[in-house]
Design a protein around this motif. Structure first.
Motif, PDB file in Angstrom:
ATOM      1  N   ASP A 189      14.474 -29.503 104.728  1.00  0.00           N
ATOM      2  CA  ASP A 189      14.885 -30.337 103.591  1.00  0.00           C
ATOM      3  C   ASP A 189      16.218 -29.867 103.020  1.00  0.00           C
ATOM      4  O   ASP A 189      17.095 -30.674 102.703  1.00  0.00           O
ATOM      5  CB  ASP A 189      13.813 -30.296 102.493  1.00  0.00           C
ATOM      6  CG  ASP A 189      12.688 -31.288 102.751  1.00  0.00           C
ATOM      7  OD1 ASP A 189      12.947 -32.315 103.395  1.00  0.00           O
ATOM      8  OD2 ASP A 189      11.553 -31.019 102.317  1.00  0.00           O
ATOM      9  N   LYS A 190      16.344 -28.542 102.890  1.00  0.00           N
ATOM     10  CA  LYS A 190      17.595 -27.991 102.359  1.00  0.00           C
ATOM     11  C   LYS A 190      18.755 -28.296 103.303  1.00  0.00           C
ATOM     12  O   LYS A 190      19.885 -28.560 102.864  1.00  0.00           O
ATOM     13  CB  LYS A 190      17.466 -26.488 102.128  1.00  0.00           C
ATOM     14  CG  LYS A 190      16.614 -26.125 100.920  1.00  0.00           C
ATOM     15  CD  LYS A 190      16.775 -24.683 100.502  1.00  0.00           C
ATOM     16  CE  LYS A 190      16.113 -23.729 101.449  1.00  0.00           C
ATOM     17  NZ  LYS A 190      16.103 -22.341 100.931  1.00  0.00           N
ATOM     18  N   GLY A 191      18.478 -28.241 104.598  1.00  0.00           N
ATOM     19  CA  GLY A 191      19.514 -28.556 105.580  1.00  0.00           C
ATOM     20  C   GLY A 191      19.978 -29.994 105.454  1.00  0.00           C
ATOM     21  O   GLY A 191      21.181 -30.281 105.531  1.00  0.00           O
ATOM     22  N   VAL A 194       9.289 -23.708 106.876  1.00  0.00           N
ATOM     23  CA  VAL A 194      10.307 -24.275 107.752  1.00  0.00           C
ATOM     24  C   VAL A 194      10.687 -25.682 107.287  1.00  0.00           C
ATOM     25  O   VAL A 194      11.872 -26.050 107.240  1.00  0.00           O
ATOM     26  CB  VAL A 194       9.818 -24.305 109.217  1.00  0.00           C
ATOM     27  CG1 VAL A 194      10.870 -24.957 110.115  1.00  0.00           C
ATOM     28  CG2 VAL A 194       9.524 -22.889 109.716  1.00  0.00           C
ATOM     29  N   LEU A 195       9.689 -26.470 106.907  1.00  0.00           N
ATOM     30  CA  LEU A 195       9.954 -27.821 106.415  1.00  0.00           C
ATOM     31  C   LEU A 195      10.821 -27.778 105.155  1.00  0.00           C
ATOM     32  O   LEU A 195      11.700 -28.628 104.960  1.00  0.00           O
ATOM     33  CB  LEU A 195       8.635 -28.548 106.127  1.00  0.00           C
ATOM     34  CG  LEU A 195       7.856 -28.995 107.370  1.00  0.00           C
ATOM     35  CD1 LEU A 195       6.438 -29.415 106.993  1.00  0.00           C
ATOM     36  CD2 LEU A 195       8.578 -30.142 108.075  1.00  0.00           C
ATOM     37  N   PHE A 196      10.589 -26.780 104.316  1.00  0.00           N
ATOM     38  CA  PHE A 196      11.391 -26.621 103.104  1.00  0.00           C
ATOM     39  C   PHE A 196      12.849 -26.341 103.468  1.00  0.00           C
ATOM     40  O   PHE A 196      13.776 -26.886 102.862  1.00  0.00           O
ATOM     41  CB  PHE A 196      10.809 -25.484 102.258  1.00  0.00           C
ATOM     42  CG  PHE A 196      11.492 -25.285 100.938  1.00  0.00           C
ATOM     43  CD1 PHE A 196      11.554 -26.298 100.011  1.00  0.00           C
ATOM     44  CD2 PHE A 196      12.077 -24.059 100.631  1.00  0.00           C
ATOM     45  CE1 PHE A 196      12.191 -26.118  98.780  1.00  0.00           C
ATOM     46  CE2 PHE A 196      12.718 -23.857  99.408  1.00  0.00           C
ATOM     47  CZ  PHE A 196      12.774 -24.900  98.479  1.00  0.00           C
ATOM     48  N   ILE A 221      17.615 -32.249 112.994  1.00  0.00           N
ATOM     49  CA  ILE A 221      16.720 -31.783 111.925  1.00  0.00           C
ATOM     50  C   ILE A 221      15.651 -32.843 111.647  1.00  0.00           C
ATOM     51  O   ILE A 221      14.450 -32.545 111.555  1.00  0.00           O
ATOM     52  CB  ILE A 221      17.507 -31.475 110.635  1.00  0.00           C
ATOM     53  CG1 ILE A 221      18.503 -30.345 110.866  1.00  0.00           C
ATOM     54  CG2 ILE A 221      16.535 -31.094 109.509  1.00  0.00           C
ATOM     55  CD1 ILE A 221      19.460 -30.107 109.693  1.00  0.00           C
ATOM     56  N   LYS A 222      16.080 -34.095 111.511  1.00  0.00           N
ATOM     57  CA  LYS A 222      15.141 -35.179 111.214  1.00  0.00           C
ATOM     58  C   LYS A 222      14.094 -35.316 112.308  1.00  0.00           C
ATOM     59  O   LYS A 222      12.896 -35.516 112.030  1.00  0.00           O
ATOM     60  CB  LYS A 222      15.903 -36.493 111.035  1.00  0.00           C
ATOM     61  CG  LYS A 222      16.786 -36.515 109.797  1.00  0.00           C
ATOM     62  CD  LYS A 222      17.691 -37.742 109.788  1.00  0.00           C
ATOM     63  CE  LYS A 222      18.651 -37.706 108.602  1.00  0.00           C
ATOM     64  NZ  LYS A 222      19.620 -38.829 108.631  1.00  0.00           N
ATOM     65  N   LYS A 223      14.516 -35.228 113.546  1.00  0.00           N
ATOM     66  CA  LYS A 223      13.577 -35.346 114.659  1.00  0.00           C
ATOM     67  C   LYS A 223      12.606 -34.176 114.692  1.00  0.00           C
ATOM     68  O   LYS A 223      11.395 -34.344 114.917  1.00  0.00           O
ATOM     69  CB  LYS A 223      14.348 -35.421 115.976  1.00  0.00           C
ATOM     70  CG  LYS A 223      13.444 -35.632 117.192  1.00  0.00           C
ATOM     71  CD  LYS A 223      14.262 -35.771 118.457  1.00  0.00           C
ATOM     72  CE  LYS A 223      13.336 -35.981 119.660  1.00  0.00           C
ATOM     73  NZ  LYS A 223      14.116 -36.102 120.934  1.00  0.00           N
TER      74      LYS A 223
END
Length: 386
Positions: free
Chosen positions: A369-371, A364-366, A352-354
């Motif tokens: 973040d939730k993930g 998608v970025l939101f 996810i971070k990558k």
């Protein structure tokens, strides 16, 4: 030929072509339904899938000026799958609701109604008909209730004495006037099993449904599923029929009367991971003949991701990472990121971070973040165990 004699002939013929129940009612306005639909609209309880205006949905003669009667038909479908395939770790499966186990019922019922219409025309050449199955303006349930097919249960389904609520419904408007059948008495009494079992509280009260909270409806939407419902759909891919399963009238009810409605195990309970990357062509070949395909593959694929999150299926992490990084659809990438966070492996969080470094879609970025928010809870849980 008198209408009474024709009615008897129609009933006999309907049984010969595999119609399990038939009822007759007038083409009068559905006054009570009209009032209820207006309330539903005002309360924001509609799904948005409804066809036509409230007037068109409750005034048959707006659809067919010469309408005098409506014929309602019901066809029973199975409630149990013989030898269902078993899902297991590393090979998880989703499931379609029972109403989507066999050949699309729209096709099956329309064929029966067309045969019935042709028979009526043979007997009475001046007869005119208009056929509807689910996608028409009229409420199949309201017609069936008034035609004596069954009573409307607290779960909003038509419940028949013979087949429980496991029936498909369709209707035919005609310019012939038939003696109407009598509606059945309400049989729910004080029972509230369906209301108690609804995981989202979508059944507001007996017979009233907030479609916006109904999991059967939500599995068919194409956007991100609201957070409150993601952990509630389990492995459901299309539809949700707990409110039928718990109904006492459906206890031990399981009819296998129509070969075309028999469940295909690998279609009704498909493997989840292959569904994530299925091509449009293969989707059409595999699922195109069932009712659950009508919204396309996207809702089913999104739900497959949520099912993998439900199972915390660690073996699927590489496949889910592929969806998060390669799928062109933001809903799929975002849901994949949330799913990875829910599964919660180090590999999932690192991916996810990558992926965030290259992602540009705000939605998608939101979700990413939730993930990642799941990571903090995982760390806290690890510390608590130390």
């Amino acid at each position: 030929m008198s209408e009474a004699s024709l009615k008897k002939k129609i009933i006999a013929y309907s049984k010969s072509i595999g119609i399990d129940k038939i009822g007759f009612t007038t083409a009068d306005v559905f006054t009570a339904l009209k009032n209820r639909l207006k309330e539903q609209q005002e309360l924001g309880y509609q799904s948005g899938f409804e066809k036509g205006s409230i007037e068109e949905r409750t005034e048959p003669k707006r659809l067919f000026t010469e309408a005098q009667s409506i014929l309602s038909i019901a066809i029973a479908y199975p409630s149990r799958m013989p030898n269902p395939p078993k899902g297991e770790k590393g090979n998880r499966r989703g499931i379609f609701c029972r109403a989507s186990w066999g050949t699309d019922y729209h096709v099956v019922l329309r064929d029966k109604l067309e045969q019935l219409a042709a028979f009526i025309k043979e007997q009475k050449p001046e007869a005119e008909t208009k056929i509807m199955v689910d996608t028409g303006e009229l409420s199949d349930r309201a017609v069936a209730e008034r035609a004596g097919i069954g009573f409307s249960g607290k779960n909003t389904a038509i419940i028949t004495p013979e087949f429980g609520s496991y029936v498909y419904l369709g209707e035919m408007l005609t310019n012939i006037s038939f003696e109407p059948d009598q509606p059945l008495e309400d049989g729910c009494g004080d029972c509230t099993k369906c209301l108690d079992a609804c995981p989202t509280g979508a059944l507001i009260e007996g017979g009233r449904l907030n479609a916006q909270k109904c999991l059967a409806f939500l599995t068919q939407t194409k956007d991100f599923l609201p957070d409150d419902y993601r952990s509630k759909i389990g492995n459901a891919l299309y539809g949700y029929d707990t409110c039928q399963v718990v109904c006492p009238y459906n206890k031990k009810v399981d009819f296998h009367l129509h070969p075309e409605l028999e469940p295909e195990p690998e279609v009704a309970k498909p493997k989840l991971v292959p569904l994530l990357t299925i091509s449009n062509r293969q989707f059409k070949v595999t699922f195109g003949h069932v009712a659950g395909s009508w919204r396309g593959k996207k809702p089913l694929q999104r739900n497959a991701l949520l099912a993998l999150a439900h199972y915390k299926e660690t073996t699927a992490v590489p496949d889910i990472i592929h969806v998060m990084t390669e799928d062109v659809r933001p809903v799929m990438r975002g849901t994949a990121a949330w799913t990875l966070g829910k599964i919660g492996t180090d590999e999932a969080f690192a991916a996810i971070k990558k992926a965030m470094e290259n992602e540009t879609d705000e939605d998608v970025l939101f979700e990413m973040d939730k993930g990642l928010q799941f990571e903090a809870s995982h760390l806290q849980a690890d510390k608590a165990r130390e």
